[in-house]
Design a protein around this motif. Structure first.
Motif, PDB file in Angstrom:
ATOM      1  N   ILE A 288      -1.900   5.015   1.244  1.00  0.00           N
ATOM      2  CA  ILE A 288      -0.834   4.182   1.810  1.00  0.00           C
ATOM      3  C   ILE A 288      -1.264   3.715   3.199  1.00  0.00           C
ATOM      4  CG2 ILE A 288       1.209   5.128   0.635  1.00  0.00           C
ATOM      5  CD1 ILE A 288       1.742   6.767   3.192  1.00  0.00           C
ATOM      6  N   SER A 289      -0.543   2.733   3.731  1.00  0.00           N
ATOM      7  CA  SER A 289      -0.878   2.245   5.072  1.00  0.00           C
ATOM      8  C   SER A 289      -0.126   3.094   6.106  1.00  0.00           C
ATOM      9  CB  SER A 289      -0.451   0.780   5.216  1.00  0.00           C
ATOM     10  OG  SER A 289       0.963   0.709   5.172  1.00  0.00           O
ATOM     11  N   ASN A 290      -0.549   2.992   7.348  1.00  0.00           N
ATOM     12  CA  ASN A 290       0.162   3.698   8.419  1.00  0.00           C
ATOM     13  C   ASN A 290       1.605   3.202   8.535  1.00  0.00           C
ATOM     14  OD1 ASN A 290      -1.172   5.787  10.134  1.00  0.00           O
ATOM     15  ND2 ASN A 290      -2.850   4.304  10.045  1.00  0.00           N
ATOM     16  N   ALA A 291       1.807   1.893   8.313  1.00  0.00           N
ATOM     17  CA  ALA A 291       3.166   1.342   8.410  1.00  0.00           C
ATOM     18  C   ALA A 291       4.060   1.962   7.337  1.00  0.00           C
ATOM     19  CB  ALA A 291       3.116  -0.182   8.262  1.00  0.00           C
ATOM     20  N   GLU A 292       3.529   2.111   6.117  1.00  0.00           N
ATOM     21  CA  GLU A 292       4.317   2.727   5.031  1.00  0.00           C
ATOM     22  C   GLU A 292       4.625   4.184   5.338  1.00  0.00           C
ATOM     23  OE1 GLU A 292       3.108   1.441   0.715  1.00  0.00           O
ATOM     24  OE2 GLU A 292       1.335   1.289   1.990  1.00  0.00           O
ATOM     25  N   LEU A 293       3.648   4.893   5.870  1.00  0.00           N
ATOM     26  CA  LEU A 293       3.839   6.319   6.176  1.00  0.00           C
ATOM     27  C   LEU A 293       5.036   6.512   7.102  1.00  0.00           C
ATOM     28  CD1 LEU A 293       1.259   9.040   7.016  1.00  0.00           C
ATOM     29  CD2 LEU A 293       3.109   8.616   8.625  1.00  0.00           C
ATOM     30  N   LEU A 294       5.125   5.651   8.118  1.00  0.00           N
ATOM     31  CA  LEU A 294       6.198   5.812   9.106  1.00  0.00           C
ATOM     32  C   LEU A 294       7.581   5.638   8.476  1.00  0.00           C
ATOM     33  CD1 LEU A 294       4.592   3.801  12.049  1.00  0.00           C
ATOM     34  CD2 LEU A 294       4.846   6.284  11.916  1.00  0.00           C
ATOM     35  N   GLU A 295       7.653   4.868   7.394  1.00  0.00           N
ATOM     36  CA  GLU A 295       8.960   4.545   6.796  1.00  0.00           C
ATOM     37  C   GLU A 295       9.296   5.399   5.581  1.00  0.00           C
ATOM     38  OE1 GLU A 295       9.081   0.278   6.315  1.00  0.00           O
ATOM     39  OE2 GLU A 295       8.280  -0.009   8.341  1.00  0.00           O
ATOM     40  N   LEU A 296       8.546   6.459   5.325  1.00  0.00           N
ATOM     41  CA  LEU A 296       8.806   7.318   4.169  1.00  0.00           C
ATOM     42  C   LEU A 296      10.114   8.088   4.323  1.00  0.00           C
ATOM     43  CD1 LEU A 296       5.270   8.897   3.537  1.00  0.00           C
ATOM     44  CD2 LEU A 296       6.476   7.280   2.047  1.00  0.00           C
TER      45      LEU A 296
END
Ligand code: NAD
Length: 428
Positions: free
Chosen positions: A284-292
């Motif tokens: 996953i991207s870093n942006a996706e990780l933050l929004e989990l």
């Protein structure tokens, strides 16, 4: 000084003004905390391997030393600026106060991209920097440590050079040294462990201990702070569903096999190949990780990753700031409105400076503790200060960031005021 650079320090002062509303401090305290007590700019001539001479610019800021010697790291980076060093020294003043350490705040930096230097050039620069500021530091004056792009080896060169200048061994002048040179056991994972102690206190406060479903954790960054935190959380039974590095991350809704990932042969700071992270893992991207959708999000990489752009999409219940400054001032307000509990950097990552304090204390005594003793004492400090901040924030109906600043001001205020204020003169 660039416009952007000036803003870093201005931002820091903005938080001071906000926090002042919740701590009973004399206006003179605030006046004194608006500028550093001492700020040095030095030139460091370094002979390069090709025979030419290059002059580097370095800074050292002693922001405040009323509660004890100044304490703060040394950063080697091409973007170092006077304003950034002042802001970081200001934050160290508050971090040491919130952590209950007998230190003021300081910071240093050299404008350099260390990737451009050979090891020998890096050593000459490190020693040259210390010679230039030696008269302004000392075990009871101002105590540097590692920061961005500096490490135990550089601290060893610096401590050695300081001894050459003053003509005696003085290990307490610098912390973050290798253990063989007077460093403390337990410093390697101190920042993560401090954050982990806070996680355990939070669980009790939020009633998570009684929950049946596992605690879900996402960690941005897999370096010193992030990797150790993921390891401690995993060992405690948390489902660490995602971790990342600067190239992106890995995600497994059933929890990553952190123990195998750490055992795998991977480049320090980088997440290993998805094949060792457990079945069902995907990138996953870093942006996706933050929004989990997780219970705890631990940003442990770089600053300004949660901004007004993505703050409304953060689904974590708790943001535990292991990195310095991962949430912008604007994002802070959005998270607070949405009821996300943010444990601020000056508290959440203070385990690192707390064990630096233990190193300094051991150096002064010449008597060294076991790793278990270090961990036990770190736990005492982290639990005490987390709970004091939590209570203060609750009583004032404010977020934990403001609570932490107010808690720090409650220690800085009486210290500064004990040296005299107009109000006190009028009374006596
Ligand atoms: P580190 O260099 O060991 O690790 C940094 C990690 O972040 C690496 O995994 C790297 O790949 C990743 N990263 C870099 N750029 C990124 C990006 N743009 N997006 C996502 N990931 C990125 O550093 P560290 O010592 O673990 O420090 C991390 C943060 O914690 C920093 O903000 C630091 O100031 C803070 N901190 C560290 C300590 C400590 O004792 N190490 C103490 C206090 C605060």
């Amino acid at each position: 000084m660039s416009h952007q650079a000036r803003d870093v320090f201005a931002d820091a002062l903005q938080r001071l003004d906000l926090a002042a509303k919740y701590a009973k401090v004399d206006p003179e305290t605030l006046l004194r905390l608006r500028q550093p007590k001492q700020f040095l700019e030095v030139s460091i001539p370094v002979r390069l391997d090709n025979g030419s001479l290059r002059i580097f610019t370095g800074y050292r800021c002693k922001y405040d030393d009323t509660r004890g010697p100044a304490k703060g790291g040394i950063r080697f980076h091409q973007d170092v600026s006077a304003s950034e060093v002042k802001a970081l020294a200001f934050w160290m003043t508050f971090k040491c106060a919130v952590a209950g350490l007998p230190f003021g705040g300081g910071k240093g930096g050299v404008i350099v991209d260390p990737r451009e230097l050979s090891m020998a050039e890096l050593e000459r620069l490190s020693r040259g920097y210390i010679r230039a500021i030696a008269w302004a530091i000392g075990t009871d004056v101002d105590v540097p440590a590692p920061d961005v792009n500096t490490n135990g080896l550089i601290m060893a060169w610096m401590a050695d050079e300081y001894s050459n200048v003053v003509g005696r061994r003085e290990p307490g002048v610098i912390t973050g040294k290798p253990v063989a040179m007077g460093g403390s056991l337990g410093r390697d994972d101190a920042t993560a462990r401090g954050g982990f102690f806070i996680l355990k206190e939070l669980e009790a406060r939020l009633g998570w201990e009684r929950r049946k479903e596992p605690r879900r954790v996402a960690v941005q960054g897999f370096g010193n702070a992030g990797e150790h935190f993921a390891k401690l959380a995993h060992a405690d039974g948390c489902q660490v569903v995602a971790v990342s590095d600067s190239n992106g991350g890995v995600y497994n809704p059933g929890g990553l096999d952190i123990a195998s990932m750490i055992k795998a042969d991977h480049k320090p700071g980088f997440v290993p190949d998805a094949s060792v992270c457990g079945p069902g893992t995907r990138r996953i991207s870093n942006a996706e990780l933050l929004e989990l959708e997780v219970d705890v999000l631990a940003p442990a990489a770089v600053e300004n990753v949660i901004t007004e752009e993505n703050a409304a999409r953060i689904k974590a219940q708790v943001v535990l700031e292991l990195a310095n400054g991962p949430v912008t001032v604007q994002a802070d307000a959005i998270l607070e409105r949405r009821g996300v509990l943010v444990v601020p950097d000056i508290l959440a990552n203070s385990g690192g400076v707390t064990v630096s304090y233990f190193e300094w204390a051991q150096n002064k005594m010449g008597y060294y503790w076991t790793a278990d003793e270090v961990r036990e004492r770190l736990g005492q400090y982290m639990r005490r200060e987390f709970n004091a901040t939590y209570e203060l924030a609750k009583a004032n109906k404010i977020g934990m960031r403001m609570g932490a600043y107010a808690h720090a001001l409650e220690r800085l205020g009486p210290a500064l005021e004990s040296t005299g204020t107009a109000r006190r003169y009028a009374k006596e």
